[in-house]
Design a protein around this motif. Structure first.
Motif, PDB file in Angstrom:
ATOM      1  N   ASP B 120       7.288   5.926  -0.386  1.00 47.95           N
ATOM      2  CA  ASP B 120       7.595   5.075  -1.542  1.00 47.95           C
ATOM      3  C   ASP B 120       6.879   5.520  -2.817  1.00 47.95           C
ATOM      4  O   ASP B 120       7.172   4.990  -3.904  1.00 47.95           O
ATOM      5  CB  ASP B 120       7.219   3.615  -1.232  1.00 47.95           C
ATOM      6  N   GLY B 121       5.915   6.448  -2.693  1.00 47.80           N
ATOM      7  CA  GLY B 121       5.233   6.965  -3.891  1.00 47.80           C
ATOM      8  C   GLY B 121       4.292   5.977  -4.552  1.00 47.80           C
ATOM      9  O   GLY B 121       3.933   6.146  -5.721  1.00 47.80           O
ATOM     10  N   ARG B 122       3.841   4.938  -3.826  1.00 47.88           N
ATOM     11  CA  ARG B 122       2.908   3.950  -4.398  1.00 47.88           C
ATOM     12  C   ARG B 122       1.487   4.517  -4.403  1.00 47.88           C
ATOM     13  O   ARG B 122       1.131   5.326  -3.535  1.00 47.88           O
ATOM     14  CB  ARG B 122       2.919   2.656  -3.551  1.00 47.88           C
ATOM     15  N   ASP B 123       0.678   4.052  -5.343  1.00 52.28           N
ATOM     16  CA  ASP B 123      -0.707   4.531  -5.459  1.00 52.28           C
ATOM     17  C   ASP B 123      -1.614   3.746  -4.500  1.00 52.28           C
ATOM     18  O   ASP B 123      -2.019   2.615  -4.787  1.00 52.28           O
ATOM     19  CB  ASP B 123      -1.172   4.368  -6.905  1.00 52.28           C
ATOM     20  N   ILE B 124      -1.963   4.368  -3.376  1.00 53.95           N
ATOM     21  CA  ILE B 124      -2.701   3.667  -2.312  1.00 53.95           C
ATOM     22  C   ILE B 124      -4.193   3.509  -2.606  1.00 53.95           C
ATOM     23  O   ILE B 124      -4.944   2.999  -1.776  1.00 53.95           O
ATOM     24  CB  ILE B 124      -2.524   4.363  -0.944  1.00 53.95           C
ATOM     25  N   SER B 125      -4.622   3.926  -3.814  1.00 54.51           N
ATOM     26  CA  SER B 125      -6.012   3.622  -4.188  1.00 54.51           C
ATOM     27  C   SER B 125      -6.096   2.200  -4.757  1.00 54.51           C
ATOM     28  O   SER B 125      -7.192   1.675  -4.950  1.00 54.51           O
ATOM     29  CB  SER B 125      -6.522   4.640  -5.211  1.00 54.51           C
ATOM     30  N   GLN B 126      -4.947   1.596  -5.050  1.00 57.47           N
ATOM     31  CA  GLN B 126      -4.919   0.270  -5.681  1.00 57.47           C
ATOM     32  C   GLN B 126      -4.910  -0.847  -4.635  1.00 57.47           C
ATOM     33  O   GLN B 126      -4.126  -0.812  -3.681  1.00 57.47           O
ATOM     34  CB  GLN B 126      -3.668   0.144  -6.561  1.00 57.47           C
ATOM     35  N   MET B 127      -5.746  -1.825  -4.852  1.00 58.79           N
ATOM     36  CA  MET B 127      -5.893  -2.922  -3.896  1.00 58.79           C
ATOM     37  C   MET B 127      -4.579  -3.668  -3.663  1.00 58.79           C
ATOM     38  O   MET B 127      -4.282  -4.059  -2.537  1.00 58.79           O
ATOM     39  CB  MET B 127      -6.974  -3.904  -4.375  1.00 58.79           C
ATOM     40  N   ASP B 128      -3.789  -3.872  -4.744  1.00 61.05           N
ATOM     41  CA  ASP B 128      -2.557  -4.644  -4.542  1.00 61.05           C
ATOM     42  C   ASP B 128      -1.580  -3.899  -3.629  1.00 61.05           C
ATOM     43  O   ASP B 128      -0.828  -4.519  -2.876  1.00 61.05           O
ATOM     44  CB  ASP B 128      -1.907  -5.011  -5.881  1.00 61.05           C
ATOM     45  N   VAL B 129      -1.615  -2.575  -3.685  1.00 58.80           N
ATOM     46  CA  VAL B 129      -0.744  -1.793  -2.801  1.00 58.80           C
ATOM     47  C   VAL B 129      -1.211  -1.939  -1.350  1.00 58.80           C
ATOM     48  O   VAL B 129      -0.402  -2.166  -0.436  1.00 58.80           O
ATOM     49  CB  VAL B 129      -0.711  -0.309  -3.240  1.00 58.80           C
ATOM     50  N   LEU B 130      -2.523  -1.846  -1.145  1.00 59.56           N
ATOM     51  CA  LEU B 130      -3.056  -2.006   0.215  1.00 59.56           C
ATOM     52  C   LEU B 130      -2.789  -3.419   0.740  1.00 59.56           C
ATOM     53  O   LEU B 130      -2.455  -3.609   1.919  1.00 59.56           O
ATOM     54  CB  LEU B 130      -4.564  -1.715   0.239  1.00 59.56           C
ATOM     55  N   GLU B 131      -2.926  -4.401  -0.143  1.00 55.86           N
ATOM     56  CA  GLU B 131      -2.655  -5.783   0.261  1.00 55.86           C
ATOM     57  C   GLU B 131      -1.179  -5.961   0.620  1.00 55.86           C
ATOM     58  O   GLU B 131      -0.839  -6.698   1.553  1.00 55.86           O
ATOM     59  CB  GLU B 131      -3.068  -6.747  -0.851  1.00 55.86           C
ATOM     60  N   GLY B 132      -0.318  -5.248  -0.095  1.00 52.99           N
ATOM     61  CA  GLY B 132       1.108  -5.289   0.226  1.00 52.99           C
ATOM     62  C   GLY B 132       1.396  -4.716   1.615  1.00 52.99           C
ATOM     63  O   GLY B 132       2.165  -5.285   2.390  1.00 52.99           O
ATOM     64  N   VAL B 133       0.771  -3.578   1.903  1.00 50.56           N
ATOM     65  CA  VAL B 133       0.949  -2.957   3.228  1.00 50.56           C
ATOM     66  C   VAL B 133       0.436  -3.907   4.311  1.00 50.56           C
ATOM     67  O   VAL B 133       1.100  -4.126   5.334  1.00 50.56           O
ATOM     68  CB  VAL B 133       0.183  -1.609   3.310  1.00 50.56           C
ATOM     69  N   ALA B 134      -0.744  -4.463   4.074  1.00 45.29           N
ATOM     70  CA  ALA B 134      -1.346  -5.376   5.054  1.00 45.29           C
ATOM     71  C   ALA B 134      -0.500  -6.638   5.208  1.00 45.29           C
ATOM     72  O   ALA B 134      -0.332  -7.159   6.322  1.00 45.29           O
ATOM     73  CB  ALA B 134      -2.765  -5.740   4.619  1.00 45.29           C
ATOM     74  N   GLY B 135       0.042  -7.106   4.087  1.00 49.16           N
ATOM     75  CA  GLY B 135       0.840  -8.322   4.110  1.00 49.16           C
ATOM     76  C   GLY B 135       2.024  -8.231   5.062  1.00 49.16           C
ATOM     77  O   GLY B 135       2.365  -9.202   5.748  1.00 49.16           O
ATOM     78  N   LYS B 136       2.640  -7.054   5.120  1.00 50.50           N
ATOM     79  CA  LYS B 136       3.779  -6.874   6.030  1.00 50.50           C
ATOM     80  C   LYS B 136       3.361  -7.002   7.487  1.00 50.50           C
ATOM     81  O   LYS B 136       4.200  -7.170   8.375  1.00 50.50           O
ATOM     82  CB  LYS B 136       4.411  -5.493   5.806  1.00 50.50           C
ATOM     83  N   LEU B 137       2.053  -6.868   7.746  1.00 50.06           N
ATOM     84  CA  LEU B 137       1.533  -7.012   9.112  1.00 50.06           C
ATOM     85  C   LEU B 137       0.861  -8.375   9.283  1.00 50.06           C
ATOM     86  O   LEU B 137       0.069  -8.577  10.213  1.00 50.06           O
ATOM     87  CB  LEU B 137       0.535  -5.881   9.412  1.00 50.06           C
ATOM     88  N   ASP B 138       1.153  -9.287   8.353  1.00 57.29           N
ATOM     89  CA  ASP B 138       0.590 -10.646   8.378  1.00 57.29           C
ATOM     90  C   ASP B 138      -0.921 -10.678   8.270  1.00 57.29           C
ATOM     91  O   ASP B 138      -1.586 -11.511   8.898  1.00 57.29           O
ATOM     92  CB  ASP B 138       1.032 -11.388   9.652  1.00 57.29           C
ATOM     93  N   ILE B 139      -1.457  -9.736   7.514  1.00 62.67           N
ATOM     94  CA  ILE B 139      -2.899  -9.752   7.241  1.00 62.67           C
ATOM     95  C   ILE B 139      -3.067 -10.314   5.824  1.00 62.67           C
ATOM     96  O   ILE B 139      -2.435  -9.809   4.882  1.00 62.67           O
ATOM     97  CB  ILE B 139      -3.500  -8.338   7.332  1.00 62.67           C
ATOM     98  N   ALA B 140      -3.916 -11.305   5.678  1.00 62.61           N
ATOM     99  CA  ALA B 140      -4.077 -11.986   4.386  1.00 62.61           C
ATOM    100  C   ALA B 140      -4.769 -11.070   3.373  1.00 62.61           C
ATOM    101  O   ALA B 140      -5.647 -10.287   3.740  1.00 62.61           O
ATOM    102  CB  ALA B 140      -4.894 -13.256   4.569  1.00 62.61           C
ATOM    103  N   PRO B 141      -4.398 -11.165   2.087  1.00 64.75           N
ATOM    104  CA  PRO B 141      -5.045 -10.350   1.052  1.00 64.75           C
ATOM    105  C   PRO B 141      -6.556 -10.573   0.996  1.00 64.75           C
ATOM    106  O   PRO B 141      -7.310  -9.637   0.709  1.00 64.75           O
ATOM    107  CB  PRO B 141      -4.372 -10.813  -0.251  1.00 64.75           C
TER     108      PRO B 141
END
Lengths: 200, 200
Positions: B120-141
């Motif tokens: 997807d070309g997202r910048d994985i150094s950014q917290m919101d991107v990591l939170e998005g990835v985690a969110g899909k696995l039902d992990i809270a931000p």
């Protein structure tokens, strides 16, 4: 007929030796010829700041291990020479001097140099070793000595190294098929598919 | 049961992503598990003087070309992210925090991070991107933010990087099978033979 495949290599490059053992047969299978283009990796490293593998921390010890394993993987005899890397400008000069007279003989000389270094472990920076390789092809030692001292040959080798750099060749082996660059003997499977499919 | 295969990688490594897409299936075919071990290539480069691919003269432009071709060769979706390379310590911290609680979830998170970056070309150094990835696995931000600020997790990641260096891991991907080291996704054919034959 398609253009020949360019095969750039340094005589002191073990992965270059492995590619040398495979590229002709692979190319012939697809009706292609190979232009062997020995150059001086040292000249490129001056340009890029690259370093020979053994002097690189951590990568050096790994690469010694990987070289032996890669040769076994490809089914090739391989000896890591005690003197490594060595200067290869004399070998290159003899190659290009021969090539201007008899390209087939230059090719056989190149194979002989690789075997002397990576199978027999001889130091190919030494004139007597190069003369020995040439002698097996009925080339007189005086001719070898003459080639390495020939100003036109020296100039030609310098030009070859400049062409290598201008062509983006930064390592050995480096194979170029119709403008498509492949670095490393580990790109053989990609080269094979490229030749089979005319790109992918 | 044989020991797990160690799979070392940096989340910012495109060849690491490609290995991540292949190593589990290959290992499972031979009854082996894989221990995913994200580390910080930057920490190793401080030790070795290594440099990210894009900053290397000549090799940089080649590698962009080779990455796209290698992905096509392996049949993988691939986008070269605009931000490259990026810092991956936050992604690593979340991974190890999850691993200590639920290794299966940590593994899924790692795959999600790789896809976010290299598909997807997202910048994985950014917290919101990591939170998005985690969110899909039902992990809270809040859990993601907590993990990246956790001193024990930070210390653990530093230790992982030290173990990587002590283990001779100088690049990404780096796979170790029963002590045998393989660097690069292009070593997949050798890894496969090694698993098939128990060495060669």
């Amino acid at each position: 007929m398609a253009d020949p495949i360019d095969f750039w290599f340094d005589f002191s490059s073990p992965y270059g030796y492995m590619m040398a053992e495979r590229i002709d047969t692979l190319a012939a299978k697809h009706g292609r010829e190979v232009k062997w283009r020995p150059f001086l990796l040292g000249a490129v490293f001056k340009h890029t700041g690259g370093q020979p593998l053994p002097s690189q921390p951590m990568k050096g010890p790994y690469s010694k291990h990987d070289l032996a394993r890669s040769a076994r993987f490809l089914g090739l005899p391989f000896t890591m020479p005690e003197a490594f890397p060595v200067s290869t400008h004399q070998a290159c000069r003899v190659f290009y001097w021969l090539e201007s007279r008899n390209p087939r003989l230059a090719h056989e000389f190149a194979i002989g140099v690789f075997h002397a270094y990576f199978v027999d472990g001889r130091d190919i920076s030494q004139m007597d070793v190069l003369e020995g390789v040439a002698g097996k092809l009925d080339i007189a030692p005086e001719a070898v000595a003459g080639a390495t001292a020939d100003d036109a040959v020296k100039a030609h080798l310098r030009e070859v190294c400049e062409v290598a750099i201008a062509s983006g060749v930064f390592g050995s082996p480096f194979v170029v098929i119709d403008g498509e660059p492949f670095w490393g003997v580990d790109r053989l499977p990609q080269i094979e598919r490229w030749l089979e499919q005319g790109g992918f």
